[in-house]
Structures are given as C-alpha cells and as structure tokens.
Design an enzyme around this catalytic site. Structure first.
Site, mmCIF file in Angstrom:
data_model
loop_
_atom_site.group_PDB
_atom_site.id
_atom_site.type_symbol
_atom_site.label_atom_id
_atom_site.label_comp_id
_atom_site.label_asym_id
_atom_site.label_seq_id
_atom_site.Cartn_x
_atom_site.Cartn_y
_atom_site.Cartn_z
ATOM 1 C CE LYS A 22 -2.883 0.602 3.619
ATOM 2 N NZ LYS A 22 -2.527 1.786 4.426
ATOM 3 C CB SER A 23 3.847 2.293 1.961
ATOM 4 O OG SER A 23 3.265 2.202 3.232
ATOM 5 N NE ARG A 70 -2.657 -2.068 8.477
ATOM 6 C CZ ARG A 70 -2.438 -2.536 7.233
ATOM 7 N NH1 ARG A 70 -2.595 -3.814 6.970
ATOM 8 N NH2 ARG A 70 -2.040 -1.737 6.260
ATOM 9 C CE LYS A 96 -0.290 4.249 12.990
ATOM 10 N NZ LYS A 96 0.521 4.958 12.011
ATOM 11 C CG ASP A 122 0.352 0.059 9.661
ATOM 12 O OD1 ASP A 122 0.132 0.911 10.539
ATOM 13 O OD2 ASP A 122 0.606 0.342 8.473
ATOM 14 N N GLY A 126 -5.069 7.741 5.787
ATOM 15 C CA GLY A 126 -4.152 8.738 6.335
ATOM 16 C C GLY A 126 -2.978 8.987 5.408
ATOM 17 C CD GLN A 160 0.345 8.271 7.256
ATOM 18 O OE1 GLN A 160 -0.325 9.153 7.790
ATOM 19 N NE2 GLN A 160 -0.084 7.019 7.152
ATOM 20 N NE ARG A 182 6.080 6.691 0.754
ATOM 21 C CZ ARG A 182 5.215 6.423 1.757
ATOM 22 N NH1 ARG A 182 4.163 5.639 1.556
ATOM 23 N NH2 ARG A 182 5.416 6.944 2.959
#
Ligand SMILES: O=C(O)C1=C[C@@H](OP(=O)(O)O)[C@@H](O)[C@H](O)C1
Ligand SMILES: C=C(OP(=O)(O)O)C(=O)O
Length: 464
Positions: free
Chosen positions: A47-48, A421, A374, A347, A120, A196, A52
């Site tokens: 996901k990160s 999560r 979160k 996470d 977020g 972030q 990006r």
C-alpha cells in the site's frame, strides 16, 4: 482500459467511489476454527509503495508504468486525486496502471474536494504534494479520517509557506490548503516517528527552492526516499544518532518517469502468516513479500517467539528486497517487544496481539502511543477485542501486555471501528479459537486487502 480522467471513469470498478463506508449497513462476519491452512499465495501490492508510485508518476515528466499496484480503496482514492490534480491516470489491466505526469511544478487546482476515504497516507502525502504548487485544494475523508490529527503535517507545511484556508476544529478534515510556489525549504525534525509526516515535508520540498532537510530520531519506512532517487531527484540519506536518519533533498528536481514494480505488502502478508502460525497443521508459502528492513519488525518478533518462518528465496526486485516465506504452525512463547522496534512494525501490532494470545507466557509490546491515532484507537480496539474473546491482557500507559496459552475461547462480536486491521486480526484469531470469532464489520478490509476473504478461504480458512 479506463482513464480516471475520462467522463465515463465513474462507471468503472477501479474508479468506483470509496465514500459511503460507515454510512450504510455494516457487514458482519464470523471466522471459525479451521483445519490446517495450506497453499501458496501472493498477497496484493504494498500500500505504501502504491500510493507513492502514483504520486511520483503525477510529478514526473513522461509516462510511469506501475505493475502490481494495490487496487484497494485507499490507493484508488489517491489515483483519483492524482487525476483531479491534472495527471492522466489509466488502468490498463489488473494491477497495471499508467500515469502521465504533469512535471514537478505542474499540478492544477482540482474542480472538486479530494476525497481520501479512510486513508491517512493518501491525504497526508497529497497535502505535502500540493503545498509547493500554485494550487488550492480541499481535502476530506470518511468519519474515521476526519477524527485523525492533521496538524502534524500542517505545522511543517505552513512553516514552509503553505496556508490553511479553512479547517475543522483542531486542524482536522475537511480542510483547504493553499499551496505556494515561493515555498521556503526547511530543516524539520519530526516530533513523532512518522513516515507520513516525513514524506509530506519531502513532497513539499519538491516545490521549494534550496535544500529541504528532514531529521528523524527513529528511522521510519523509507519508500519516499527510495522513490525520489528512482525518479531522478538529488537526495542524500545519512545516519542520525543511534536509530535515526537525516534526509536532504535538493529542491525543484526534474523528475523523470520511471517504471515501478510493486512487491507484495508485508503488512497484508502478516494476516495469513499469523494465521498459519496459530492454526495447527498449517504449512503455507507467501510469495514476493517485501523485506525492506524498515518493514520487517513483525517477522523479527515472531522469530524471537519461536515461529517457523523460512525465508526461501531472498532477492532484489525493483530496488526492494523481496522473499518467499514458508510458514508452518508453531508453538510460540511470549517475548518483550522493545519500543524502538515500533516504526518497523507499526501496523502489525493488532495481529501480533493475536499471535501473542497463543504464545506461552506474556508478550509485552512497549511504546505504542502512535497506535492511538490510526484508523481507530488501535490500543483500545485491540484491548476490547481481546476482552471480547476471553484473552487475558493489560494496557499500562502506552504498553500492551498479552498473556497467552495453547487454547483460546473466542467470541465477539468484536467492534472494528472502521479499521481494516482490527477486522482482519480478529478474523485470524477466530480460525484458531474454540468457538470462532465474529466481527461487526468487514467492509473496511477493502481499503488495503480487497482479496482477503477469497485468499484466506483458498488457504482453508472457514469464514462466513
Ligand atoms: O507512510 C506510509 O505509507 C505509512 C506510514 C505509517 O503511518 P505513520 O506515518 O502515521 O506512522 C503507517 O502506519 C501507514 O499505514 C503507512
Ligand atoms: C495506518 C494505516 O493506514 P493509513 O494511515 O494510511 O490510514 C494502516 O493501513 O494500518
């Protein structure tokens, strides 16, 4: 093929709006005691890295091709925002996308508010991206995102010269940010370990003249730094103190389109991984899992707990370490998880708490204050879920202590608080518990791991 900018984009599955969750009826589910899990699966893209890849594609000159993109709601909202800011974003086939960028100074003011749903990362990174541009944009999200702190990003961005035109109480969403092409490069030490916040300042630094420096006392995931380099920016990363880093970015870089191949998300792999460890008779392989050392804290911890996790084929792909992981059911023992490990497994604490419920003795997880901000207050949500399943635990300040054992009763319904999560962690717990575990809503799983249910069932999990 679907271009997000095309008038028909709203009709495609990839571009369907994420808004609405938390407003409609909840979707409950129950995970039941299952036989040994077996099989070989690749969880979706990280996901990160996916967020990006889209954002840097937007800033680059030329066409960036992304393969393995996570098509979860969080990332789809970022894709839509990139399109609204002027990039041409096209889905070619499952996981394969192209972004025709506008250049590092070329974003345009969007016609409507940008909706980041539950994410977020999406909203904070995009605020950074807008800060150094001649753009005014309104940022919004769902009820969970509207509760989360944005001041941590607004403080450095306004110090650099961006302006908050309007915001909800406490600098929360919905808010409007007015970027500036005269942004001042800054040296900023992040007050909390947050990739972030670091990334928002670096993305703003793309539009600033001079050197933007971010100092972090504890190193956090470094995907933004790696991608800046990959897209041709002049960036330097040096050690800072015992655990930190000092990152220096030369402003106004000419970013050039570059292909991105997204590895499997270690934070998603964590769910089948822990499931295989706690369900007797399990033996599974998770392929292509990203092994970036700033993301592998859970694996380090589970190995200390006695987990059978075999790193089968470690290699470098697209600039990241990846590996196949063979995971077998294991007797686990409780351990101390030191606070300095938190950034590398932030996470993963909810699902580590689930592993801890099956470990002999006490697992002490220290320094979890960031879990409180979160998608939900994860420290409270995990504690309440453990209580609902009859698992002994204690919250002491920012520490969580779980006392485990060979058998767990189960129960529920566990309240998931719009948090993917929490939902996935307690479903995993149900697979190894005597009586199963029910959760109140699985809708938010689609934000990060849309194929969770079919993939877990394919491994032998009983979830209905
Ligand atoms: O930069 C990122 O991609 C992320 C950073 C972390 O958040 P913080 O920066 O708030 O620690 C993490 O929890 C989140 O899931 C993804
Ligand atoms: C914290 C998370 O995501 P975000 O901050 O992007 O909402 C997460 O995915 O666990």
């Amino acid at each position: 093929m679907t271009a997000l900018n095309s008038p028909s984009a709203g009709a495609s599955a990839a571009a369907s709006p994420a808004a609405g969750h938390g407003e409609g009826p909840a979707t409950p589910a129950t995970a039941r005691r299952s036989g040994g899990l077996e099989g070989r699966v690749r969880v979706p893209g990280d996901k990160s890295v996916s967020h990006r890849a889209l954002i840097f594609g937007m800033f680059a000159e030329g066409v960036t091709r992304i393969t393995g993109l996570l098509e979860g709601e969080d990332v789809l909202n970022t894709a839509k925002s990139c399109a609204a800011l002027g990039a041409k974003v096209t889905r070619l086939s499952e996981g394969t996308w192209e972004v025709e960028g506008v250049g590092a100074r070329g974003l345009s003011t969007p016609a409507a508010p940008l909706d980041f749903g539950n994410s977020g990362t999406g909203v904070r990174l995009m605020m950074g991206a807008v800060a150094g541009q001649n753009v005014t944009a309104t940022f919004d999200g769902d009820a969970s995102l509207r509760r989360r702190p944005m001041k941590r990003v607004l403080d450095p961005l306004t110090a650099m010269g961006a302006q908050v035109a309007s915001a909800a109480e406490g600098g929360r969403l919905p808010l409007s940010l007015k970027g500036s092409t005269a942004l001042k490069a800054t040296t900023y030490e992040t007050p909390m370990p947050s990739a972030q916040v670091k990334s928002a300042v670096l993305l703003a630094g793309i539009g600033a003249a001079g050197e933007t420096v971010v100092i972090e006392r504890e190193a956090t995931r470094d995907h933004t730094e790696r991608m800046l380099e990959h897209f041709g920016a002049d960036i330097r990363v040096e050690p800072h103190g015992a655990h930190g880093r000092r990152i220096t970015l030369k402003g106004r870089p000419a970013l050039k389109a570059a292909p991105v191949d997204v590895p499997a998300d270690p934070s998603s792999a964590a769910f089948p991984l822990v499931a295989a460890l706690i369900v007797p008779g399990s033996d599974i392989v998770l392929t292509d899992v990203m092994m970036n050392p700033l993301r592998t804290g859970l694996i380090t911890t589970l190995l200390e707990m006695g987990a059978s996790i075999e790193v089968v084929a470690e290699r470098t792909e697209g600039g990241e370490r990846v590996a196949d992981l063979r995971v077998r059911h294991s007797r686990l023992k409780g351990v101390e998880v030191p606070p300095e490990r938190a950034p590398a497994m932030i996470d993963e604490y909810p699902v580590l708490a689930v592993a801890a419920a099956f470990a002999d003795g006490v697992t002490a997880m220290r320094g979890l204050s960031e879990l409180r901000v979160k998608e939900s207050d994860r420290l409270a949500a995990v504690a309440d879920g453990l209580a609902a399943c009859g698992i002994a635990h204690e919250v002491k300040g920012d520490d969580l202590l779980v006392t485990g054992g060979a058998t767990v009763g189960g129960g529920g319904p566990v309240a998931t608080h719009m948090d993917h999560r929490i939902a996935m962690s307690f479903l995993v717990l149900g697979l190894a518990s005597e009586n199963g575990v029910s959760v109140d809503d699985v809708a938010f799983i689609a934000t990060s791991f849309p194929t969770f249910m079919p993939m877990m069932r394919a491994l032998g999990a009983v979830i209905d």
